[in-house]
Design a protein around this motif. Structure first.
Motif, mmCIF file in Angstrom:
data_model
loop_
_atom_site.group_PDB
_atom_site.id
_atom_site.type_symbol
_atom_site.label_atom_id
_atom_site.label_comp_id
_atom_site.label_asym_id
_atom_site.label_seq_id
_atom_site.Cartn_x
_atom_site.Cartn_y
_atom_site.Cartn_z
ATOM 1 N N UNK A 163 2.128 -5.630 -14.128
ATOM 2 C CA UNK A 163 0.755 -5.572 -13.614
ATOM 3 C C UNK A 163 0.318 -6.952 -13.140
ATOM 4 N N UNK A 164 0.613 -7.983 -13.933
ATOM 5 C CA UNK A 164 0.203 -9.346 -13.587
ATOM 6 C C UNK A 164 0.753 -9.781 -12.235
ATOM 7 N N UNK A 165 1.933 -9.293 -11.896
ATOM 8 C CA UNK A 165 2.565 -9.694 -10.630
ATOM 9 C C UNK A 165 1.717 -9.336 -9.418
ATOM 10 N N UNK A 166 0.853 -8.325 -9.559
ATOM 11 C CA UNK A 166 0.012 -7.924 -8.432
ATOM 12 C C UNK A 166 -1.090 -8.933 -8.133
ATOM 13 N N UNK A 167 -1.273 -9.924 -9.007
ATOM 14 C CA UNK A 167 -2.262 -10.966 -8.757
ATOM 15 C C UNK A 167 -1.713 -12.145 -7.993
ATOM 16 N N UNK A 168 -0.391 -12.162 -7.743
ATOM 17 C CA UNK A 168 0.191 -13.256 -6.964
ATOM 18 C C UNK A 168 -0.389 -13.252 -5.552
ATOM 19 N N UNK A 169 -0.534 -14.436 -4.983
ATOM 20 C CA UNK A 169 -1.227 -14.584 -3.698
ATOM 21 C C UNK A 169 -0.654 -13.672 -2.619
ATOM 22 N N UNK A 170 0.674 -13.573 -2.543
ATOM 23 C CA UNK A 170 1.280 -12.753 -1.491
ATOM 24 C C UNK A 170 0.993 -11.272 -1.685
ATOM 25 N N UNK A 171 0.944 -10.836 -2.943
ATOM 26 C CA UNK A 171 0.628 -9.428 -3.220
ATOM 27 C C UNK A 171 -0.819 -9.116 -2.820
ATOM 28 N N UNK A 172 -1.717 -10.035 -3.173
ATOM 29 C CA UNK A 172 -3.122 -9.839 -2.809
ATOM 30 C C UNK A 172 -3.278 -9.866 -1.298
ATOM 31 N N UNK A 173 -2.552 -10.797 -0.647
ATOM 32 C CA UNK A 173 -2.624 -10.906 0.808
ATOM 33 C C UNK A 173 -2.187 -9.605 1.479
ATOM 34 N N UNK A 174 -1.138 -8.980 0.958
ATOM 35 C CA UNK A 174 -0.654 -7.725 1.541
ATOM 36 C C UNK A 174 -1.742 -6.657 1.540
ATOM 37 N N UNK A 175 -2.444 -6.551 0.419
ATOM 38 C CA UNK A 175 -3.491 -5.533 0.303
ATOM 39 C C UNK A 175 -4.656 -5.858 1.233
ATOM 40 N N UNK A 176 -5.102 -7.114 1.219
ATOM 41 C CA UNK A 176 -6.247 -7.520 2.046
ATOM 42 C C UNK A 176 -5.930 -7.349 3.530
ATOM 43 N N UNK A 177 -4.766 -7.830 3.949
ATOM 44 C CA UNK A 177 -4.407 -7.733 5.361
ATOM 45 C C UNK A 177 -4.151 -6.287 5.770
ATOM 46 N N UNK A 178 -3.581 -5.498 4.857
ATOM 47 C CA UNK A 178 -3.369 -4.083 5.160
ATOM 48 C C UNK A 178 -4.682 -3.368 5.417
ATOM 49 N N UNK A 179 -5.693 -3.705 4.633
ATOM 50 C CA UNK A 179 -7.007 -3.093 4.829
ATOM 51 C C UNK A 179 -7.620 -3.522 6.157
ATOM 52 N N UNK A 180 -7.462 -4.794 6.518
ATOM 53 C CA UNK A 180 -8.009 -5.292 7.782
ATOM 54 C C UNK A 180 -7.304 -4.661 8.975
ATOM 55 N N UNK A 181 -5.995 -4.455 8.848
ATOM 56 C CA UNK A 181 -5.247 -3.800 9.925
ATOM 57 C C UNK A 181 -5.744 -2.371 10.113
ATOM 58 N N UNK A 182 -5.961 -1.681 8.987
ATOM 59 C CA UNK A 182 -6.483 -0.308 9.067
ATOM 60 C C UNK A 182 -7.880 -0.297 9.687
ATOM 61 N N UNK A 183 -8.692 -1.283 9.346
ATOM 62 C CA UNK A 183 -10.049 -1.362 9.888
ATOM 63 C C UNK A 183 -10.036 -1.650 11.381
ATOM 64 N N UNK A 184 -9.026 -2.378 11.816
ATOM 65 C CA UNK A 184 -8.925 -2.729 13.239
ATOM 66 C C UNK A 184 -8.781 -1.500 14.118
ATOM 67 N N UNK A 185 -8.244 -0.418 13.563
ATOM 68 C CA UNK A 185 -8.103 0.826 14.331
ATOM 69 C C UNK A 185 -9.457 1.405 14.725
ATOM 70 N N UNK A 186 -10.520 0.923 14.082
ATOM 71 C CA UNK A 186 -11.854 1.463 14.344
ATOM 72 C C UNK A 186 -12.729 0.489 15.135
ATOM 73 N N UNK A 187 -12.118 -0.567 15.716
ATOM 74 C CA UNK A 187 -12.912 -1.497 16.513
ATOM 75 C C UNK A 187 -13.449 -0.784 17.744
ATOM 76 N N UNK A 188 -14.638 -1.183 18.113
ATOM 77 C CA UNK A 188 -15.294 -0.550 19.256
ATOM 78 C C UNK A 188 -16.719 -0.229 18.904
ATOM 79 N N UNK A 189 -17.014 1.055 18.794
ATOM 80 C CA UNK A 189 -18.386 1.478 18.529
ATOM 81 C C UNK A 189 -18.838 1.100 17.123
#
Length: 545
Positions: A163-189
């Motif tokens: 569980x602790x391994x999910x707090x490593x910077x790269x693991x957190x980055x994957x989740x944050x960037x994955x969410x931003x990529x998904x959000x990018x699909x809704x750019x526009x209106x």
């Protein structure tokens, strides 16, 4: 999408509609409730059949969750019951099969099982945290009940190394960037590209500057098996008893998180509902309860991420055909507000701020000021609107030459700027940010605001919109043909306006942006957000923050 894909989507929609129609019928339930209310999220259908609630997973694959197979839906129902029993064991009753026989659906295992429903007890209405907030019943004492429960929960579930391994910077980055990529699909209106880019840049800088902090969090065992979806309507308080429910069950990595991230969801939701005072309280109070002084350092970053998560979820809901049109529209509006909140965190953190958009008449300052207020979700005040309101003149009515002599007298102009300052100070005193739209062509008016806001200890920046004389003349001439302009300035006023305007050279470089106003609106927005990001970052470094 090919013909096979279209048929598959149509089949899924038919299946969902059939299930909703079944769940809507009081006769479908063994206890025969008097009525059934249907609610939907991006991933589930909820049937409120007093005194119970039934939750059915939708047949969807959203990338971060996959409910396309019956076995997965059953497993997630069981996992949801098990995981939520950690914080609210009395709520969950069991997982019930829904079968099909002779083309009819019913609860039970006779026939072919086509679905599973999670059965829960219905919680009394009026006591969910969002409802308590709406009726002004949330106090620090209320929050202490919640925070004490969360403290015990975090401390009773020490993390395993996996569980602790999910707090490593790269693991957190994957989740944050994955969410931003998904959000990018809704750019526009719904999601604005310039805003999303500013948030992405902020997150990238935070990861680059805080590697040691992420490592420290892992070493201190701050990464736990948390709730993962801790917002207001997932908390219920009745007769002194706190029930926290509906945690993330479908994706462990969204639940194996820093306690700062778990807390940030709740703090962000208070900000979203206009209560930054309560958001600040839970951040500082939980840091004290957990003996975690670094929690505050991560608060704005995780609040920004959490606002993006909610924006994505609302975007998804807004596009689901089985969701009623009025709810889809409500989700679009919420998504925009969450996006604005994320942008505010990325640029200014959790504190209120002021942007003063100034420039010569015709520079487009009012257009940009209004657009920035919309992007950031801030209040907006205008010298033109304020001035006309003083004389009871409709906004889009151009005043007569005789009236303008009084309307633009120096003492009236000074009074207008004092009103704007009073409105601005009132907003920031109440923890609200604001965009001020006025020419600010006189040094004394800039000094008035600079001194007033400095005394209020609120961050502020001047944004001067610049354009060539030729462009300004063209824009002023265009106004003669428009009836939707608030300002009285026209082509004939060009020389007088030019003489009256003095550039803000006395404003400190750290508090002034100069923007080329001759570009397309989208490019101007992007440039302002980029420069704001850089300038604010430099100011933070100079303050050592």
């Amino acid at each position: 999408m090919d013909e096979t894909g279209n048929k598959h989507m149509a089949t899924l929609e038919d299946s969902t509609e059939r299930m909703i129609a079944f769940l809507r019928q009081p006769s479908a339930y063994p206890h025969r409730p008097p009525a059934v209310e249907i609610r939907q999220t991006h991933a589930s259908v909820l049937a409120i059949a007093p005194p119970y609630v039934y939750k059915v997973k939708k047949h969807v694959n959203l990338g971060f969750l996959d409910f396309t197979r019956l076995s997965e839906r059953k497993e997630n129902c069981e996992r949801e019951r098990r995981l939520n029993s950690r914080l609210c064991p009395e709520l969950y009753i069991g997982v019930l099969p829904i079968a099909s026989k002779d083309n009819r659906l019913f609860f039970g295992a006779e026939g072919r099982i086509v679905e599973y429903a999670l059965q829960m007890r219905q919680l009394p209405e009026g006591f969910f945290l969002d409802q308590l907030l709406q009726s002004d019943q949330v106090t620090p004492a209320t929050l202490d009940l919640i925070l004490q429960k969360l403290k015990r929960f975090y401390e009773e579930h020490p993390p395993a190394p996996s569980v602790s391994a999910y707090g490593e910077a790269e693991k957190v980055r994957e989740v944050v960037e994955g969410n931003l990529i998904a959000l990018k699909e809704h750019t526009g209106e719904i999601v604005q590209e310039a805003s999303l880019e500013a948030v992405q840049n902020y997150c990238a800088r935070f990861f680059a500057d805080n590697q040691a902090l992420f490592e420290k969090r892992v070493q201190e065992q701050r990464i736990r098996d948390c709730h993962g979806d801790l917002h207001l309507d997932h908390i219920h308080i009745w007769q002194g008893k706190v029930c926290i429910y509906d945690c993330i069950e479908f994706n462990d990595r969204f639940r194996y998180i820093d306690v700062a991230s778990d807390m940030a969801f709740l703090a962000m939701d208070f900000d979203f509902h206009g209560r930054p005072d309560l958001a600040s309280y839970i951040t500082s109070r939980l840091a004290s309860l957990l003996h975690d002084p670094d929690l505050a350092l991560l608060s704005d970053f995780y609040k920004c991420y959490r606002a993006c998560v909610r924006a994505k979820v609302e975007c998804i809901t807004s596009q689901e055909p089985e969701v009623p049109a009025i709810e889809r529209q409500r989700s679009r509006e919420k998504a925009r507000r969450y996006g604005s909140l994320a942008l505010h965190y990325a640029l200014f953190g959790s504190q209120p701020a002021v942007l003063v958009v100034c420039g010569r008449s015709g520079s487009g300052k009012s257009t940009i000021a209004g657009r920035l207020a919309e992007l950031l979700g801030w209040e907006y005040v205008s010298s033109d609107i304020t001035r006309k309101a003083l004389f009871d003149i409709p906004q889009h009515q151009r005043s007569s030459p005789e009236m303008r002599a009084n309307l633009y007298a120096q003492q009236v102009t000074d009074h207008v700027y004092q009103i704007l300052l009073n409105q601005t100070r009132y907003a920031v005193m109440n923890q609200r940010s604001i965009v001020v739209d006025a020419s600010f062509g006189q040094p004394r008016h800039r000094a008035l605001f600079g001194q007033g806001l400095s005394r209020a200890q609120v961050p502020f920046l001047f944004i001067e919109m610049q354009a060539s004389d030729e462009t300004l003349r063209k824009r002023l001439a265009k106004r003669d043909k428009s009836r939707q302009v608030v300002s009285d300035a026209r082509f004939a006023d060009f020389e007088l306006l030019r003489q009256l305007y003095h550039e803000p050279n006395e404003v400190a470089p750290g508090q002034l942006l100069r923007i080329n106003a001759e570009k397309a609106l989208g490019r101007i927005e992007k440039e302002i957000l980029q420069q704001l990001s850089v300038l604010i970052g430099k100011n933070r470094e100079q303050r050592g923050g």
